[in-house]
Design a protein around this motif. Structure first.
Motif, short mmCIF file in Angstrom:
data_model
loop_
_atom_site.label_atom_id
_atom_site.label_comp_id
_atom_site.label_asym_id
_atom_site.label_seq_id
_atom_site.Cartn_x
_atom_site.Cartn_y
_atom_site.Cartn_z
N SER A 182 0.89 -1.50 -0.02
CA SER A 182 0.08 -0.18 -0.60
C SER A 182 0.16 1.06 -0.10
O SER A 182 2.49 0.58 0.09
N GLN A 183 -0.13 2.49 0.10
CA GLN A 183 0.66 4.24 -0.01
C GLN A 183 1.78 3.69 1.13
O GLN A 183 2.68 4.30 1.18
N GLN A 184 0.70 3.21 2.11
CA GLN A 184 2.26 3.68 3.31
C GLN A 184 3.04 2.33 4.14
O GLN A 184 3.91 2.39 4.41
N ASN A 185 3.13 1.17 2.79
CA ASN A 185 3.50 -0.03 3.48
C ASN A 185 3.59 -0.55 1.78
O ASN A 185 3.30 -1.40 1.91
N PRO A 186 4.73 0.04 0.86
CA PRO A 186 5.06 -0.34 0.36
C PRO A 186 5.32 -1.56 -0.79
O PRO A 186 5.54 -2.17 -1.20
N GLN A 187 5.73 -2.10 0.36
CA GLN A 187 6.31 -3.66 0.48
C GLN A 187 5.72 -4.45 0.88
O GLN A 187 5.39 -5.87 0.32
N GLY A 188 4.86 -4.19 1.77
CA GLY A 188 3.76 -4.76 2.23
C GLY A 188 4.39 -6.09 3.36
O GLY A 188 5.57 -6.21 3.62
N GLY A 189 4.04 -7.49 2.99
CA GLY A 189 4.32 -8.61 3.83
C GLY A 189 3.44 -9.55 4.30
O GLY A 189 2.55 -8.70 4.63
#
Length: 106
Positions: free
Chosen positions: A51-58
């Motif tokens: 997402s925008q806040q967490n571009p890495q995901g996981g």
């Protein structure tokens, strides 16, 4: 309402469930729900999309709430689970470990 026997910052021992025997520090107490959050115990995992806040995901790991009846305060003397009673000491109401008689706070 009865006085709280387990408070934020206490060291507790898990009595039952998948984390039986583990020890941790109380992060949050929710008396109305009868739940407690203990650091490093009952860890849940969520798969997060990027997402925008967490571009890495996981994977997102966090301590999930568990029933307050599944934990007991660790005795200050030996770290084993103990019950708690209240006593008056120097005009103050303090928590005392039933097993060893040690004062838990104050």
């Amino acid at each position: 309402m009865a006085a709280a026997k387990i408070k934020k910052g206490d060291t507790v021992v898990v009595l039952s469930g998948k984390d039986k025997g583990n020890t941790g520090t109380v992060q949050k107490v929710m008396p109305k729900e009868g739940k407690i959050v203990v650091e490093g115990v009952n860890v849940a995992t969520r798969h997060r999309k990027p997402s925008q806040q967490n571009p890495q995901g996981g994977l997102d790991r966090f301590a999930a709430p568990m029933s307050i009846g599944k934990v007991a305060i660790a005795d200050p003397k030996d770290g084993k689970p103990t019950r708690v009673r209240f006593e008056q000491k120097d005009g103050k109401k303090v928590r005392v470990a039933v097993k060893s008689g040690e004062t838990i706070d104050g």
